[in-house]
Design an enzyme around this catalytic site. Structure first.
Site, mmCIF file in Angstrom:
data_model
loop_
_atom_site.group_PDB
_atom_site.id
_atom_site.type_symbol
_atom_site.label_atom_id
_atom_site.label_comp_id
_atom_site.label_asym_id
_atom_site.label_seq_id
_atom_site.Cartn_x
_atom_site.Cartn_y
_atom_site.Cartn_z
ATOM 1 N N ASP A 53 64.685 6.828 8.013
ATOM 2 C CA ASP A 53 64.469 6.995 6.577
ATOM 3 C C ASP A 53 65.670 6.616 5.708
ATOM 4 O O ASP A 53 65.714 6.964 4.532
ATOM 5 C CB ASP A 53 64.064 8.442 6.273
ATOM 6 C CG ASP A 53 65.110 9.462 6.708
ATOM 7 O OD1 ASP A 53 66.057 9.077 7.420
ATOM 8 O OD2 ASP A 53 64.979 10.641 6.325
ATOM 9 N N GLU A 54 66.633 5.887 6.252
ATOM 10 C CA GLU A 54 67.773 5.487 5.422
ATOM 11 C C GLU A 54 68.402 4.213 5.953
ATOM 12 O O GLU A 54 68.308 3.883 7.135
ATOM 13 C CB GLU A 54 68.820 6.601 5.342
ATOM 14 C CG GLU A 54 69.395 7.014 6.674
ATOM 15 C CD GLU A 54 70.463 8.098 6.533
ATOM 16 O OE1 GLU A 54 71.310 7.986 5.624
ATOM 17 O OE2 GLU A 54 70.450 9.036 7.353
ATOM 18 N N ASP B 113 68.019 6.298 0.696
ATOM 19 C CA ASP B 113 67.662 7.436 1.541
ATOM 20 C C ASP B 113 66.389 8.082 1.005
ATOM 21 O O ASP B 113 66.355 8.572 -0.130
ATOM 22 C CB ASP B 113 68.814 8.447 1.533
ATOM 23 C CG ASP B 113 68.665 9.518 2.600
ATOM 24 O OD1 ASP B 113 67.715 9.434 3.398
ATOM 25 O OD2 ASP B 113 69.504 10.433 2.636
#
Length: 404
Positions: free
Chosen positions: A102-103, A12
């Site tokens: 983003d993860e 993350d």
């Protein structure tokens, strides 16, 4: 005695939008930054220390943090950074499940002999994202997906946390109920009203009692999580739209010959992955990062989709040549490429064997196949292009075939 580790990683990026802003503008590093206009879309950790939070109004954020620097969002930069990070993920393992820009979850269960322990792989992932993309990332490791996500949150900012196999409940039960997936403000309020404030207290409640408090679906879901149960696997069903690779090359001036050798190496790597996954592509994208942390992206689309190395090398060299004035002026610290517009290789339309840049000739395709066979049998270093002889290629982890 070595502690057993889970094989699920949750990676993350930390304060993603704000971290991209600080990466691209060195004057913002170490300062409180909020991305957004009237509403805070993301806050740097320096701003969070003042109480600034996502979805807060800009007026309240400025009152809490008088030194706050507000910057406009740059979604093109976020997409580009996300793609570069996911390229790193997929270079480590083909088992990647993206859950947001983003993860992602990664399954590294089959990499022990090739790459070492999950902690070592997680550490290498963090190092590469920092070196190649310039962003901090936190990684959680556990035997279940949701536990890995909880661990990555607990490791922030810019950390790594591995929950040992057998110690899942010891890690989980002291945490507040808000740490669990599915516990928002409304659900948390209902649980707190019944004196349930930790995951351990939640686990002590009978499932039927929990269902009476929060409803059937949430009750069963939270009861399972509180006992560490999550049977889900990493899902990789979505067909990838691009395949890429990149290399950080450090500051300083680099000759045209050096950059050409890097480009050749990247094209060799990416086209081999295309063929192993039985894919063809149509558009070549060249990404450059300069000494001042600015970036440039150039692309070229071929007339016919292909997986042929020679065709893509011609396209890549043309783009690199066009970018040389910028490189000479600013210096370059990273070269990345990707091939997009992917399709199945069954859809490839072969041309007459004229050998132009628009499509592979039959001799070129046969050569690609022969080289792939040699490398599959004897290793990727068994045969290489003459331009790469004598140049350091750096260490790379052997990869499983990429099937999208």
């Amino acid at each position: 005695m070595q502690v057993a580790e889970g094989t699920f990683l949750h990676a993350d990026l930390d304060s993603f939008y704000a971290s991209v802003a600080q990466r691209d503008d060195p004057s913002l590093r170490g300062r409180p930054v909020a991305v957004g206009g009237g509403i805070v879309l993301a806050a740097s950790y320096e701003a969070k220390a003042c109480g600034v939070r996502t979805a807060m109004s800009g007026r309240i954020a400025r009152r809490l943090c008088p030194d706050l620097i507000e910057v406009a969002p740059s979604f093109t930069s976020y997409v580009e950074a996300s793609r570069a990070v996911f390229d790193v993920f997929r270079d480590i393992t083909p088992l990647v499940e993206g859950i947001s820009i983003d993860e992602a979850f990664l399954d590294v269960g089959g990499l022990a002999r090739l790459s070492g322990s999950p902690s070592r792989i997680g550490g290498e992932l963090r190092r590469r994202v920092k070196a190649e993309v310039g962003l901090p990332i936190s990684v959680g490791i556990a035997s279940a997906k949701f536990l890995a996500k909880v661990a990555s949150a607990a490791s922030k900012p810019d950390g790594l946390l591995s929950v040992p196999v057998g110690g899942e409940l010891d890690f989980l039960h002291p945490l507040p109920i808000e740490a669990l997936w599915g516990v928002g403000k409304v659900t948390a309020g209902k649980l707190h009203a019944h004196g349930i404030g930790t995951v351990g207290a939640l686990a002590a409640v009978e499932e039927q009692t929990l269902i009476a408090i929060v409803g059937q679906g949430s009750g069963r879901h939270l009861h399972a999580l509180a006992h560490g149960r999550d049977p889900r696997r990493v899902e990789t069903r979505t067909r990838r739209r691009s395949i890429g690779a990149q290399r950080a090359i450090g500051r300083g001036r680099h000759t045209g010959a050096e950059l050409d050798a890097i480009l050749v190496s990247l094209v060799d790597k990416v086209t081999r992955r295309l063929r192993s996954g039985e894919r063809i592509g149509r558009t070549f994208v060249l990404r450059l990062r300069f000494d001042n942390m600015t970036r440039a992206t150039r692309s070229r689309t071929l007339r016919n989709a292909t997986a042929g190395t020679d065709a893509w090398l011609v396209a890549g060299r043309a783009l690199l040549e066009e970018a040389m004035p910028m490189i000479a002026d600013r210096g370059v610290t990273l070269v990345g490429i990707s091939i997009t517009g992917l399709d199945g290789s069954d859809d490839e339309q072969l041309e007459l064997p004229l050998g132009d840049a628009a499509g592979p000739s039959r001799p070129s395709a046969a050569l690609d196949g022969a080289l792939d066979a040699v490398r599959d049998r004897f290793g990727s270093a068994a045969v290489t292009r003459g331009v790469l002889l004598g140049r350091s290629e750096g260490f790379s982890t052997p990869q499983l075939p990429d099937h999208g």
